[in-house]
Design a protein around this motif. Structure first.
Motif, PDB file in Angstrom:
ATOM      1  N   LEU A   1       0.903  -1.213  -0.157  1.00  0.00           N
ATOM      2  CA  LEU A   1       0.105  -0.063   0.017  1.00  0.00           C
ATOM      3  C   LEU A   1       0.810   1.180   0.023  1.00  0.00           C
ATOM      4  CD1 LEU A   1      -2.916   1.044   0.199  1.00  0.00           C
ATOM      5  CD2 LEU A   1      -2.749   1.301   2.630  1.00  0.00           C
ATOM      6  N   HIS A   2       0.674   2.060  -0.956  1.00  0.00           N
ATOM      7  CA  HIS A   2       1.497   3.129  -1.001  1.00  0.00           C
ATOM      8  C   HIS A   2       0.967   4.515  -0.415  1.00  0.00           C
ATOM      9  CE1 HIS A   2       4.412   1.697  -4.068  1.00  0.00           C
ATOM     10  NE2 HIS A   2       3.395   1.036  -4.476  1.00  0.00           N
ATOM     11  N   PHE A   3       1.896   5.377   0.212  1.00  0.00           N
ATOM     12  CA  PHE A   3       1.288   6.275   1.134  1.00  0.00           C
ATOM     13  C   PHE A   3       0.247   7.141   0.539  1.00  0.00           C
ATOM     14  CE2 PHE A   3       2.133  10.557   3.183  1.00  0.00           C
ATOM     15  CZ  PHE A   3       2.022  10.178   4.625  1.00  0.00           C
ATOM     16  N   THR A   4       0.588   8.075  -0.591  1.00  0.00           N
ATOM     17  CA  THR A   4      -0.627   8.880  -1.081  1.00  0.00           C
ATOM     18  C   THR A   4      -1.658   8.263  -1.612  1.00  0.00           C
ATOM     19  OG1 THR A   4       0.839  10.764  -1.226  1.00  0.00           O
ATOM     20  CG2 THR A   4      -1.035  10.472  -2.752  1.00  0.00           C
ATOM     21  N   GLY A   5      -1.346   6.928  -2.237  1.00  0.00           N
ATOM     22  CA  GLY A   5      -2.318   6.199  -3.120  1.00  0.00           C
ATOM     23  C   GLY A   5      -3.326   5.556  -2.280  1.00  0.00           C
TER      24      GLY A   5
ATOM     25  N   ALA B   1      -0.263  14.546  -8.935  1.00  0.00           N
ATOM     26  CA  ALA B   1      -1.487  15.514  -8.571  1.00  0.00           C
ATOM     27  C   ALA B   1      -2.090  15.242  -7.285  1.00  0.00           C
ATOM     28  CB  ALA B   1      -2.727  15.544  -9.527  1.00  0.00           C
ATOM     29  N   ALA B   2      -2.147  14.034  -6.610  1.00  0.00           N
ATOM     30  CA  ALA B   2      -2.645  13.954  -5.565  1.00  0.00           C
ATOM     31  C   ALA B   2      -1.797  14.166  -4.581  1.00  0.00           C
ATOM     32  CB  ALA B   2      -3.079  12.424  -5.499  1.00  0.00           C
ATOM     33  N   ARG B   3      -0.216  13.655  -4.949  1.00  0.00           N
ATOM     34  CA  ARG B   3       0.750  13.864  -3.920  1.00  0.00           C
ATOM     35  C   ARG B   3       0.885  15.504  -3.492  1.00  0.00           C
ATOM     36  NH1 ARG B   3       5.293  10.071  -4.567  1.00  0.00           N
ATOM     37  NH2 ARG B   3       5.681  10.952  -6.588  1.00  0.00           N
ATOM     38  N   HIS B   4       0.549  16.206  -4.535  1.00  0.00           N
ATOM     39  CA  HIS B   4       0.803  17.856  -4.602  1.00  0.00           C
ATOM     40  C   HIS B   4       0.060  18.252  -3.259  1.00  0.00           C
ATOM     41  CE1 HIS B   4       2.158  21.658  -5.825  1.00  0.00           C
ATOM     42  NE2 HIS B   4       0.984  22.051  -6.166  1.00  0.00           N
ATOM     43  N   VAL B   5      -1.098  17.840  -2.772  1.00  0.00           N
ATOM     44  CA  VAL B   5      -1.893  18.186  -1.935  1.00  0.00           C
ATOM     45  C   VAL B   5      -1.531  17.599  -0.512  1.00  0.00           C
ATOM     46  CG1 VAL B   5      -3.852  18.664  -3.474  1.00  0.00           C
ATOM     47  CG2 VAL B   5      -3.897  16.578  -1.954  1.00  0.00           C
TER      48      VAL B   5
ATOM     49  N   GLN C   1       4.125   1.982   2.571  1.00  0.00           N
ATOM     50  CA  GLN C   1       5.251   2.350   1.662  1.00  0.00           C
ATOM     51  C   GLN C   1       5.362   3.768   1.495  1.00  0.00           C
ATOM     52  OE1 GLN C   1       7.496   0.702  -2.243  1.00  0.00           O
ATOM     53  NE2 GLN C   1       6.220  -0.806  -1.226  1.00  0.00           N
ATOM     54  N   VAL C   2       6.446   4.411   1.665  1.00  0.00           N
ATOM     55  CA  VAL C   2       6.666   6.005   1.474  1.00  0.00           C
ATOM     56  C   VAL C   2       8.050   6.249   0.899  1.00  0.00           C
ATOM     57  CG1 VAL C   2       7.222   6.348   3.906  1.00  0.00           C
ATOM     58  CG2 VAL C   2       6.388   7.975   2.650  1.00  0.00           C
TER      59      VAL C   2
ATOM     60  N   PRO D   1      -5.273   2.488  -4.039  1.00  0.00           N
ATOM     61  CA  PRO D   1      -6.528   2.604  -4.083  1.00  0.00           C
ATOM     62  C   PRO D   1      -7.247   3.723  -4.433  1.00  0.00           C
ATOM     63  CG  PRO D   1      -6.004   1.290  -1.854  1.00  0.00           C
ATOM     64  CD  PRO D   1      -4.735   2.389  -2.738  1.00  0.00           C
ATOM     65  N   LEU D   2      -6.769   4.804  -4.345  1.00  0.00           N
ATOM     66  CA  LEU D   2      -6.911   6.136  -5.108  1.00  0.00           C
ATOM     67  C   LEU D   2      -7.260   6.124  -6.333  1.00  0.00           C
ATOM     68  CD1 LEU D   2      -7.792   9.468  -4.551  1.00  0.00           C
ATOM     69  CD2 LEU D   2      -5.376   9.743  -4.609  1.00  0.00           C
TER      70      LEU D   2
END
Length: 355
Positions: A28-32, A78-82, A111-112, A295-296
């Motif tokens: 599982l990825h952090f921002t994801g 784009a998600a990570r930017h916020v 995971q990060v 998941p995002l």
């Protein structure tokens, strides 16, 4: 590749039963891990306009070629930017933990790459410590969160060495510690052997080696990853089935697979869920942990992966075996392993008792 399916005659278990199945979540990825709702809220607070398709929009036209990966990275960035600042980083961990608990996960290795969040919190060390601290805060005897530090193939291999040394300072086998070192992003980027020194640093510190490989690229790439990075688990690795000799070597070597059926299909690696060769891996005796990946972006979470396995023909006993496998190849402490395996046994008895 033709569909690879089991068949069985026992009734399918309900989604609630799949949710109740104790399991470990290792990919599982952090921002994801964010939900659409949280991303929308964070973007509104930051005054950021999200690109079309990042939330609520389907299809996203993702493909396993360079163009499709660029599209995926555009959405992810784009998600990570916020995700800016300590409070938001803590929220990401807190919500990921809550969602995993609700899906029966008893152990999460999130995971990060701290490099991505360092500018807003004063560096890679504070970024990692924020994630570790929140991981501890959202753990207890029944559910634990640990961290995998991941370098990126798109950055210089020296950056990976820096991250490996950082990760080595927080090594452990329980909540709020670093348990593994990974390598993510486009499998076509960089030279695998150039990252070998970073993985040697991580292994000497006692960290699991968990690089990505074998989703976008096939057996030749997987051989490079196995040879140079000496993985304990392969992030994905699903395309090892294309080379039976390689697959046997990986299984005989005790290397686990983190299989993410949802992302395999969404990225176009396989056209339909029934083409994902998860049954073939299982039948060959592979140690497997199902994961939700992002998941995002891929619009499926952990229980969805078990539902896919059931659709592929996995019996209740085989689903329990998948959960056991995820626990065995995790980095949770021995006493947690024993407890969760016992609870999986209890789940299987209960499911069989309803027949």
């Amino acid at each position: 590749m033709p569909p690879c399916k089991h068949t069985y005659t026992l009734p399918m278990v309900t989604r609630d039963a799949l949710r109740a199945l104790p399991k470990a979540h290792l990919h599982l990825h952090f921002t994801g891990s964010l939900t659409d709702a949280t991303l929308r809220e964070l973007a509104a607070e930051a005054g950021v306009r999200l690109p079309r398709g990042i939330v609520g929009g389907r299809p996203r036209d993702l493909t396993p070629d360079a163009r499709g990966w660029f599209r995926f990275q555009h959405l992810y960035e784009a998600a990570r930017h916020v995700v800016r600042g300590e409070d938001v980083m803590r929220r990401v961990v807190r919500e990921a933990a809550a969602l995993d608990r609700a899906e029966g996960s008893r152990w999460l290795e999130i995971q990060v790459d701290p490099t991505s969040y360092a500018p807003d919190v004063g560096g890679i060390t504070p970024a990692l410590e924020i994630v570790l601290d929140e991981a501890r805060a959202n753990s207890d005897e029944d559910f634990g969160v640990a961290v995998i530090v991941a370098a990126s193939r798109t950055r210089h291999p020296l950056d990976a060495r820096t991250l490996a040394r950082l990760a080595a300072q927080y090594v452990g086998d329980d909540v709020g510690t670093v348990v593994g070192f990974g390598l993510s992003n486009d499998e076509r980027a960089g030279h695998t052997e150039a990252f070998a020194p970073a993985f040697r640093i991580a292994r000497r510190a006692g960290l699991a080696s968990v690089p990505h490989g074998g989703e976008l690229l096939g057996p030749a790439h997987i051989r490079e990853v196995v040879e140079h990075l000496r993985p304990d688990r392969l992030g994905h690795g699903i395309r090892a089935v294309e080379d039976p000799v390689l697959l046997a070597e990986i299984i005989d070597g005790g290397i686990g697979f983190e299989v993410c059926p949802g992302s395999n299909v969404e990225l176009g690696v396989y056209a339909e869920p029934d083409e994902v060769p998860l049954p073939m891996l299982f039948d060959r005796g592979a140690q497997i942990a199902l994961g939700a990946d992002d998941p995002l972006i891929f619009d499926s979470r952990l229980v969805d992966q078990y539902a896919t396995a059931q659709d592929l023909g996995f019996s209740p006993h085989q689903l329990a075996e998948l959960a056991r496998s995820s626990v065995r190849i995790s980095r949770m402490s021995a006493h947690r392993v024993s407890r969760v395996l016992a609870d999986i046994d209890e789940w299987e008895r209960a499911v069989r008792g309803t027949r």
